[in-house]
Design a protein around this motif. Structure first.
Motif, PDB file in Angstrom:
ATOM      1  N   ALA A  13      45.471  40.316  49.345  1.00 40.18           N
ATOM      2  CA  ALA A  13      45.509  40.078  48.045  1.00 40.18           C
ATOM      3  C   ALA A  13      47.037  40.832  47.560  1.00 40.18           C
ATOM      4  O   ALA A  13      47.446  40.131  46.565  1.00 40.18           O
TER       5      ALA A  13
ATOM      6  N   ALA B 270      42.642  33.500  42.403  1.00 36.05           N
ATOM      7  CA  ALA B 270      41.412  34.098  42.193  1.00 36.05           C
ATOM      8  C   ALA B 270      40.776  34.909  43.379  1.00 36.05           C
ATOM      9  O   ALA B 270      41.428  34.373  44.521  1.00 36.05           O
ATOM     10  N   ILE B 271      39.828  35.738  43.395  1.00 37.16           N
ATOM     11  CA  ILE B 271      39.296  36.425  44.331  1.00 37.16           C
ATOM     12  C   ILE B 271      37.665  36.289  44.330  1.00 37.16           C
ATOM     13  O   ILE B 271      37.261  36.481  43.233  1.00 37.16           O
TER      14      ILE B 271
ATOM     15  N   THR C  68      34.742  38.443  45.991  1.00 34.35           N
ATOM     16  CA  THR C  68      34.476  39.502  46.982  1.00 34.35           C
ATOM     17  C   THR C  68      32.923  39.952  46.989  1.00 34.35           C
ATOM     18  O   THR C  68      32.464  39.894  45.924  1.00 34.35           O
TER      19      THR C  68
ATOM     20  N   ILE D 193      37.895  46.270  44.469  1.00 32.27           N
ATOM     21  CA  ILE D 193      38.331  45.757  42.910  1.00 32.27           C
ATOM     22  C   ILE D 193      39.083  47.004  42.168  1.00 32.27           C
ATOM     23  O   ILE D 193      40.260  46.685  41.660  1.00 32.27           O
TER      24      ILE D 193
ATOM     25  N   TYR E  97      42.734  47.313  43.806  1.00 31.94           N
ATOM     26  CA  TYR E  97      43.506  45.988  43.399  1.00 31.94           C
ATOM     27  C   TYR E  97      43.833  46.051  42.096  1.00 31.94           C
ATOM     28  O   TYR E  97      45.149  45.670  41.868  1.00 31.94           O
ATOM     29  N   ARG E  98      43.243  46.325  41.067  1.00 32.95           N
ATOM     30  CA  ARG E  98      43.589  46.478  39.801  1.00 32.95           C
ATOM     31  C   ARG E  98      44.676  47.700  39.505  1.00 32.95           C
ATOM     32  O   ARG E  98      45.094  47.552  38.259  1.00 32.95           O
TER      33      ARG E  98
ATOM     34  N   SER F 175      48.075  42.305  40.189  1.00 31.59           N
ATOM     35  CA  SER F 175      46.463  41.764  39.838  1.00 31.59           C
ATOM     36  C   SER F 175      46.199  41.522  38.463  1.00 31.59           C
ATOM     37  O   SER F 175      45.181  40.789  38.159  1.00 31.59           O
TER      38      SER F 175
ATOM     39  N   LYS G 294      44.220  37.909  37.343  1.00 31.92           N
ATOM     40  CA  LYS G 294      43.810  37.166  38.544  1.00 31.92           C
ATOM     41  C   LYS G 294      42.444  37.366  38.264  1.00 31.92           C
ATOM     42  O   LYS G 294      41.781  38.653  38.332  1.00 31.92           O
TER      43      LYS G 294
ATOM     44  N   ILE H 177      38.352  37.751  39.181  1.00 32.27           N
ATOM     45  CA  ILE H 177      37.581  38.297  40.565  1.00 32.27           C
ATOM     46  C   ILE H 177      36.047  38.123  40.298  1.00 32.27           C
ATOM     47  O   ILE H 177      35.766  38.609  39.306  1.00 32.27           O
TER      48      ILE H 177
ATOM     49  N   PHE I 210      32.243  38.679  41.573  1.00 30.24           N
ATOM     50  CA  PHE I 210      31.654  39.762  42.469  1.00 30.24           C
ATOM     51  C   PHE I 210      30.427  39.227  43.061  1.00 30.24           C
ATOM     52  O   PHE I 210      29.539  38.516  42.210  1.00 30.24           O
TER      53      PHE I 210
ATOM     54  N   ALA J 230      36.090  43.256  37.432  1.00 26.28           N
ATOM     55  CA  ALA J 230      35.560  41.953  37.883  1.00 26.28           C
ATOM     56  C   ALA J 230      35.128  40.944  36.606  1.00 26.28           C
ATOM     57  O   ALA J 230      34.828  41.365  35.486  1.00 26.28           O
TER      58      ALA J 230
END
Length: 121
Positions: A42, A49-50, A52, A65, A68-69, A74, A77, A79, A81, A99
């Motif tokens: 990432a 987008a992610i 996870t 998360i 990453y945040r 990030s 983007k 996310i 969950f 998320a």
């Protein structure tokens, strides 16, 4: 322009289903087998987008998360969950971590595409 989605899940079958579904819909997919690998990808590949999973070795979904945040890349983007657990306290933790959405396993390909289209516009 093709949107790129990072799929992070330690389950090969779930990761394969997510990747296949998204590729057939025209998305580019990067795969990672746990939160640590997902964080590396990432931060080193542009993603739109992610998706996870929560329960993974090395770094779980919430940890992924949260870490990453911490990074400016990030920002903005979405996310999504994934979890087999639909408990409200876990959903709240995921929202607080950053998320945007939530999907409970198992889910269908149609549900997955609907969520991705909703968050990517």
């Amino acid at each position: 322009m093709t949107k790129t989605i990072l799929a992070v899940d330690d389950s090969p079958s779930i990761r394969c289903m997510v990747a296949m579904t998204l590729r057939e819909a025209g998305y580019e997919v990067i795969e990672a087998t746990d939160g640590r690998e997902g964080l590396d990808k990432a931060l080193n590949h542009p993603v739109d987008a992610i998706i996870t999973d929560q329960n993974m070795p090395n770094l779980d979904g919430l940890g992924f998360i949260r870490e990453y945040r911490q990074h400016p890349v990030s920002k903005g983007k979405p996310i999504i969950f994934l979890s087999t657990d639909s408990a409200d306290n876990l959903k709240q933790q995921a929202r607080e971590a950053g998320a945007l959405g939530w999907m409970v396993k198992p889910f269908t390909q149609t549900q997955l595409l609907a969520v991705i289209k909703k968050v990517l516009g």
